[in-house]
Structure formats: structure tokens, C-alpha cells
Design a protein around this motif. Sequence first.
Motif, short mmCIF file in Angstrom:
data_model
loop_
_atom_site.label_atom_id
_atom_site.label_comp_id
_atom_site.label_asym_id
_atom_site.label_seq_id
_atom_site.Cartn_x
_atom_site.Cartn_y
_atom_site.Cartn_z
N GLY A 157 -9.33 9.90 5.79
CA GLY A 157 -8.48 9.63 4.64
C GLY A 157 -7.00 9.56 4.94
O GLY A 157 -6.20 9.28 4.04
N LEU A 205 -5.55 -2.86 6.06
CA LEU A 205 -4.16 -2.45 6.06
C LEU A 205 -3.47 -3.18 7.20
O LEU A 205 -3.99 -3.26 8.31
CB LEU A 205 -4.03 -0.94 6.26
CG LEU A 205 -4.58 -0.05 5.16
CD1 LEU A 205 -4.41 1.43 5.55
CD2 LEU A 205 -3.90 -0.32 3.82
N ALA A 210 0.84 -1.20 0.00
CA ALA A 210 0.00 0.00 0.00
C ALA A 210 0.87 1.25 0.00
O ALA A 210 0.71 2.13 -0.84
CB ALA A 210 -0.93 0.00 1.21
N GLU A 253 -1.76 -4.09 1.87
CA GLU A 253 -3.20 -4.28 1.71
C GLU A 253 -3.49 -5.78 1.71
O GLU A 253 -2.85 -6.54 0.99
CB GLU A 253 -3.69 -3.67 0.40
CG GLU A 253 -4.03 -2.20 0.49
CD GLU A 253 -4.81 -1.74 -0.74
OE1 GLU A 253 -4.81 -2.47 -1.76
OE2 GLU A 253 -5.40 -0.66 -0.68
N VAL A 298 -7.47 4.60 10.45
CA VAL A 298 -7.73 5.45 9.29
C VAL A 298 -8.74 6.50 9.71
O VAL A 298 -9.85 6.18 10.14
CB VAL A 298 -8.27 4.62 8.10
CG1 VAL A 298 -8.60 5.54 6.93
CG2 VAL A 298 -7.24 3.58 7.68
N PRO A 313 -1.51 8.28 2.85
CA PRO A 313 -1.28 6.94 2.30
C PRO A 313 -0.86 6.96 0.84
O PRO A 313 -0.37 5.96 0.33
CB PRO A 313 -2.62 6.24 2.50
CG PRO A 313 -3.63 7.35 2.53
CD PRO A 313 -2.93 8.50 3.18
N VAL A 369 -3.80 7.85 7.35
CA VAL A 369 -3.45 6.72 8.19
C VAL A 369 -2.70 7.24 9.40
O VAL A 369 -1.71 7.97 9.26
CB VAL A 369 -2.58 5.70 7.41
CG1 VAL A 369 -2.11 4.59 8.34
CG2 VAL A 369 -3.37 5.13 6.24
N PRO A 377 -9.15 -1.01 8.76
CA PRO A 377 -9.92 -1.26 7.54
C PRO A 377 -9.90 -0.06 6.60
O PRO A 377 -9.92 1.10 7.03
CB PRO A 377 -11.33 -1.50 8.08
CG PRO A 377 -11.40 -0.61 9.30
CD PRO A 377 -10.00 -0.56 9.87
N THR A 378 -9.84 -0.34 5.30
CA THR A 378 -10.18 0.66 4.30
C THR A 378 -11.58 0.30 3.81
O THR A 378 -12.25 -0.55 4.39
CB THR A 378 -9.18 0.64 3.14
OG1 THR A 378 -9.30 -0.59 2.43
CG2 THR A 378 -7.74 0.79 3.65
N ARG A 379 -12.02 0.91 2.73
CA ARG A 379 -13.37 0.60 2.25
C ARG A 379 -13.43 -0.80 1.64
O ARG A 379 -14.51 -1.39 1.54
CB ARG A 379 -13.81 1.64 1.21
CG ARG A 379 -13.90 3.05 1.78
CD ARG A 379 -14.29 4.05 0.72
NE ARG A 379 -15.73 4.24 0.66
CZ ARG A 379 -16.33 5.02 -0.24
NH1 ARG A 379 -15.63 5.65 -1.13
NH2 ARG A 379 -17.64 5.15 -0.22
N ARG A 380 -12.28 -1.33 1.21
CA ARG A 380 -12.32 -2.61 0.50
C ARG A 380 -11.36 -3.66 1.04
O ARG A 380 -11.46 -4.82 0.66
CB ARG A 380 -12.01 -2.37 -1.00
CG ARG A 380 -13.01 -1.47 -1.68
CD ARG A 380 -12.59 -1.19 -3.10
NE ARG A 380 -13.55 -0.30 -3.77
CZ ARG A 380 -13.38 0.20 -4.99
NH1 ARG A 380 -12.28 -0.09 -5.66
NH2 ARG A 380 -14.30 0.98 -5.52
N HIS A 381 -10.39 -3.26 1.86
CA HIS A 381 -9.36 -4.18 2.31
C HIS A 381 -9.05 -3.93 3.78
O HIS A 381 -9.67 -3.10 4.44
CB HIS A 381 -8.08 -4.03 1.48
CG HIS A 381 -8.24 -4.27 0.02
ND1 HIS A 381 -8.61 -3.28 -0.87
CD2 HIS A 381 -8.06 -5.40 -0.72
CE1 HIS A 381 -8.67 -3.79 -2.09
NE2 HIS A 381 -8.35 -5.07 -2.03
#
Length: 290
Positions: free
Chosen positions: A51, A246, A32, A258, A48, A70, A53, A240-244
Motif C-alpha cells: 500500500g 502510476l 495521484a 495515474e 508499490v 500515496p 509507493v 501498477p495499482t489495482r486499476r491503473h
Amino acid sequence: MRGRRLGVGALVALPFLLGAAAGSPGPEGAPAFRFADPAIVESSGLAVVDGLVVTVNDSGDSGRVFAVDPGTGRTVGVTSWPEDPVDVEALAPAGPGHVWVGDIGDNRRVRDSVEVLRVPVGRGDRSVAPEAYELVYPDGPRDAEALVRHPLTGRLFVVTKGVFSGTVYAAPPRLLPDRPNRLTEVGGAPGLVTDATFLPGGGGVVLRTYSTAHLVAFPSWQPEEAWDLPDQDQGEGVAPTRRHLLASTEGARSEVLEVALPARARQVDLGAPAWTALRWLATALAQPLT
């Protein structure tokens, strides 16, 4: 009614972003970014916020947290405070522009109490005097490296780091700054948990060890699935991010990876009682008026 239905529908759809890219996680992670700041030498907690980290060094550092872009890995803000912590080990989101800092480490199990601080973070350096909240275990000192905050209720939970197993403790719904806040045991955890995070819907929690991620359901804290994490020197962060997810590790200029979530994560996260009620409300509002 069309605008009303769309508003609720968008809110209900939020957790589905979690499952959109979820697949079968493998032992490999995608890079990432890499921490560019030479002052970040023992990244031990991850969050997070807006936006950015946010991370914190392990025990031995002064009172400070780092906000990192990030996209570049560069530190864009440092929040510091005058009192040196004992052993900071964890971070958790604390609402827009803030994190909870968990001064909860106790390797020798000698601390009568531990504490959490709510600290503002963001772009730009600042010096603050954050409010500290004392936490006391019901059954004596414990070592812990994981602090999580429920995304809907805001309640804090501490996950202890036992060799073979750990324990989950809930903080009071409302923390008081001028007296001990007694923790309550609410569940079990695997051994050697180094960090944890709620998933966006509040129905699932990911507990990480040095080598493994464990998905558990909330509020039962029952295990759902476990998978291997990529090899890291000393993996001690997850967010967490929106899809994965970290995943971070200690070490100078260390790389953040990621990591994919299992498909089961979406199902567990949407099982949260709050989201179940919200989906029922969305369905009711979508019905034509008679």
C-alpha cells in the motif's frame, strides 16, 4: 466444496481487477499525488509495496529508498545502507515488505558487472546491511534503467536502455550472493526504456519510455500495444495499482500521475501460462462430484 470453489474463484478473479477500469488510454493522466519530501529530487524507480509507493533517487544519491504514503505524498519511512551505490535506476517488488534495488545504470558502459540488493521497506526509518547480488551480462557492459520481477515466480529481468532498441535479460531463477550471476538474453525491447513493470497476473509487462508505454506479452516479450503517456519533464518511473498505472518523473516535488491501461492489457495478462493452468483447475474443482 462450496468454500473450496469460492477460494479458488477469488484467486482467479484477482487479475480481473486490472481490467475493471481499463479503457482506451489517452495522453492525459490524472494527478495521484505529489512527492512532498524535498530529498526526493530525481525519482527514478517506482514500486508499490504493502500500500505504500516506494521510490529511489537517480545516480549521485547515497544508499537509500523512500516509502511514501500515496494519500498524502509524504515520506513515512526511509531505509538506508552504508555503501554508496554506483548508479541506482530501478526498483521492483521483492515480496511483502521488500523491494529489489537495481544498481544497474552504466551510461558509459564501463562496468564489468552491476548489482541488485533486496531491501526492507515500510513505515519508519531504518538502517540495514542488505545482501548484494552481482549480475554479469553475457555480451559486455550495458546501460539499463528497468528491473522487473515476475509476480508468480519471483524471477528478475533487466531491460537495457539502447537508443533505438533494448534487450531483455533474465537473471538465474536463484540468485547467489557470493559469485557472479550470469544474465541470459530472452527478448527485445523498444529504445530508451526508462522503467518497466509486470502486470498483476504475470502475463504482461509494461515498458515505459520518456513519452510512450509499450505493452508486451510474457514470456514471449512480443509487442501487443503502445500508447502515449502524459507529458512529464523526465518520466522514469512506472508501477501498477489495482486499476491503473502510476507514472513518475524526476524533479523536486514532482507529481505522480495515474494512467489508464488499454483493454488489451487484461487479455494479455490473463494469457500467462500460470493463470491458464489456474483457470483450468478452478473449472475442474467447480464440477460436481460423481
